[in-house]
Design a protein around this motif. Structure first.
Motif, PDB file in Angstrom:
ATOM      1  N   ARG A  73       0.840  -1.204   0.000  1.00  0.00           N
ATOM      2  CA  ARG A  73       0.000   0.000   0.000  1.00  0.00           C
ATOM      3  C   ARG A  73       0.873   1.251   0.000  1.00  0.00           C
ATOM      4  O   ARG A  73       0.619   2.211  -0.707  1.00  0.00           O
ATOM      5  N   GLY A 122      -4.678  -2.570  -0.355  1.00  0.00           N
ATOM      6  CA  GLY A 122      -3.720  -3.148   0.573  1.00  0.00           C
ATOM      7  C   GLY A 122      -2.963  -4.295  -0.066  1.00  0.00           C
ATOM      8  O   GLY A 122      -2.992  -4.484  -1.283  1.00  0.00           O
ATOM      9  N   THR A 131      -1.277  -5.540   5.348  1.00  0.00           N
ATOM     10  CA  THR A 131      -1.687  -4.312   6.020  1.00  0.00           C
ATOM     11  C   THR A 131      -3.007  -4.555   6.733  1.00  0.00           C
ATOM     12  O   THR A 131      -3.818  -5.371   6.325  1.00  0.00           O
TER      13      THR A 131
END
Length: 134
Positions: A73, A122, A131
């Motif tokens: 990310r 993510g 994440t």
């Protein structure tokens, strides 16, 4: 509606394909254009030649981070900024179609959007570091 069972695999596919593309794009700079050639190209655009090294470092580190799913990310955001810079400084004046002489901004724009999708999604499945999601 988002299919929460398959969304992590969609993020994986997007993240890995972008990582491979960035590493392939770096290889083009290093092995085809050569590092001195790319540095000279950046200078010919009126940009500080040191930006060539920054660009190559971003493509290497960011590509590996995307490929591995390690803070993907966060890797996607500077790469998205790099693509925006590419559109503004290199490809924007060549028109829309990437097949135009010098390459238009069609492909870098798609890359930019795909990177923003990774930043929103993510890491996805099989990431070294997933994440947290809300």
């Amino acid at each position: 509606m988002i299919d929460t069972k398959t969304a992590p695999y969609a993020a994986l596919l997007l993240r890995v394909s972008l990582g491979i593309l960035f590493l392939a794009h770096l290889s083009l700079k290093v092995f085809v254009f050569t590092v001195p050639g790319f540095v000279g190209f950046m200078g010919s655009l009126g940009l500080p030649p040191v930006l060539a090294y920054v660009t190559m470092a971003l493509e290497l580190v960011g590509g590996l981070m995307l490929l591995a799913g390690f803070y993907a990310r966060w890797a996607a955001l500077p790469l998205a900024a790099l693509m925006l810079g590419t559109i503004v400084s290199v490809h924007g004046h060549n028109g829309w179609m990437f097949a135009n002489k010098g390459g238009g901004w069609e492909f870098p724009a798609f890359w930019l959007v795909a990177l923003l999708v990774v930043a929103l999604l993510g890491d996805g499945a099989f990431a070294l570091r997933r994440t947290r999601t809300a």
